[in-house]
Design an enzyme around this catalytic site. Sequence first.
Site, short mmCIF file in Angstrom:
data_model
loop_
_atom_site.label_atom_id
_atom_site.label_comp_id
_atom_site.label_asym_id
_atom_site.label_seq_id
_atom_site.Cartn_x
_atom_site.Cartn_y
_atom_site.Cartn_z
N ASN A 109 -25.95 21.70 -23.85
CA ASN A 109 -25.94 22.17 -22.53
C ASN A 109 -26.66 21.10 -21.56
O ASN A 109 -26.20 20.73 -20.56
CB ASN A 109 -26.32 23.71 -22.04
N THR A 154 -1.99 1.43 18.63
CA THR A 154 -2.14 2.87 18.58
C THR A 154 -0.97 3.43 18.53
O THR A 154 0.02 3.11 19.17
CB THR A 154 -3.39 3.33 19.73
N HIS A 155 -0.94 4.45 17.71
CA HIS A 155 0.45 5.11 17.69
C HIS A 155 1.61 4.39 17.08
O HIS A 155 2.45 4.24 17.15
CB HIS A 155 0.89 5.94 18.75
N SER A 276 12.08 -7.31 -7.69
CA SER A 276 13.21 -6.23 -8.20
C SER A 276 14.04 -6.69 -9.34
O SER A 276 14.42 -7.82 -9.24
CB SER A 276 13.69 -6.18 -6.85
N LYS A 282 13.88 -10.22 -3.52
CA LYS A 282 12.68 -9.26 -3.13
C LYS A 282 11.48 -9.68 -3.64
O LYS A 282 11.30 -10.23 -4.70
CB LYS A 282 12.98 -7.96 -3.73
N GLU A 289 0.93 -0.90 -2.62
CA GLU A 289 1.55 0.53 -2.67
C GLU A 289 0.85 1.26 -3.97
O GLU A 289 0.81 2.56 -3.74
CB GLU A 289 3.08 0.28 -3.11
N LYS A 324 -15.30 16.14 -17.30
CA LYS A 324 -15.40 14.82 -17.56
C LYS A 324 -14.13 14.01 -17.21
O LYS A 324 -14.02 12.91 -16.66
CB LYS A 324 -15.93 14.66 -19.07
#
Length: 475
Positions: A109, A154-155, A276, A282, A289, A324
Amino acid sequence: MALWGGRFFSGPAGDVFALSQSIEFDWRLAPYDIRSSLAHLAVLERADLIEVSDAEKIRSALKQMQKEVRNGSLTPSAADEDVHSALERVMTERLGPIGGSLRAGRSRNDQVATDLRLFALDHMLELSKIIIALQWAILSKAAEYSDAPAPGFTHLQHAQPVIFGHELAKHVHSLDRDLDRIKDWYLRTSRSPLGAGALAGSSLQLDPEASARDLGFDAAIANSIDAVSDRDFVAEALFILSMIGIHLSRMGEEWCLWSSTEFGWAKLDDAYATGSSIMPQKKNPDIAELARGKAGRLIGNLTSVLAMLKGLPFAYNRDLQEDKEPLFNSIDTLTLVLPAFTGMVATTTFDRAKMSVAASTGFSLATEIADFLVQSGVPFAQAHEAAGKCVHLCESTNRELHELSDTEFSSIHPGLTPEVRGVLTVSGALTSRTTFGGTAPTAVANQISELESKISASEKWFADKANHFSGMMGQ
Ligand code: ARG
């Protein structure tokens, strides 16, 4: 070899053994277990609880085992229950019955609590190095683009122009807070549970403070029950690691957006992008990501430990064995993500021209019109209304603000004299934002040099701790 069994008529059923076994994941605690065994041995020896000649044999066996663990030649067997029993088995195989002497006054322990703290301290120090490497990479990009205008959002809508280096530098600050959290955590975690035994301390003349010093901890834990029960340091570390993951995920999201065809601001280096299997054209931001995606497991690991701890009786319960894997997994995850992410940042180039053109579109200078009126004494609410009308007129006639005529301006508000054109430039908007922490190029330059000193100071703090730690481990 089991570390218990005297009072049992039979060993555990096969499936019980499989359930309770932790050797497949806790073997990585072996170097810390061996090091804390050396500290325990020293205490036993000083208390005359072990013959000097036996102590010598055990010490050299432990040192030999440490070497073999490090070079990979000593590995556990499938029949070992956990790292502690595996190492005791090896020692007993090598030394005979005296191999079991170290169990005096010690329990798994306090042993596992000590090992895990040492592991966590060591690995958080290692991790801090690669966080600092990312900070340097971001800071050098920020310096490279410390004169490049870009739209600020913003937004996710154009808000006001900013210096792109300012946009980048904000990430150095969030990582700086993460490093501060690690420092703070480190000081709190540097407490030794060794000597607490199963939960109540020991009747043998052990010296927890001496083992604490020997193991490089700042102090011994002052309550033996707390010593074996406390896993705050695991939960706190997992929170810090989650926060780092969240910072990387938000930054990763920007990289995805900026490298999209629609934005076209960021160009990823071929070595830090992927293709891709079906669409030959691509070039995908998979690193960003994956960083974004892996934040999920970091949060999951934190959640699993918090849930395991909730309502758990003191002192040791086997539930604690579940502390763990989440910790190991979060550390491994960031150890994998951070260097790739740093490489991606360091090799990305940004399209200054595109960002600069975009900076003036989307009516991002509307606030300048309002501020212009405020300078001549117009209350902000009215100034805001007038600037809004300018935007309305532009929108309905498909123009940008600087394309309004003098008469249009003055008919919206008499205070909108032709001088208003002076503030309708991106560079004017940028250079005027000189407040502390603002986006004016001068303020950004100051910020960058402050960050440089901050990162250098962290680098020194962590290097000192790491030297101290590896000295203690004998590396
Ligand atoms: N493998 C165990 C763990 O990780 C070690 C401690 C076992 N202690 C006990 N009393 N069964 O927690």
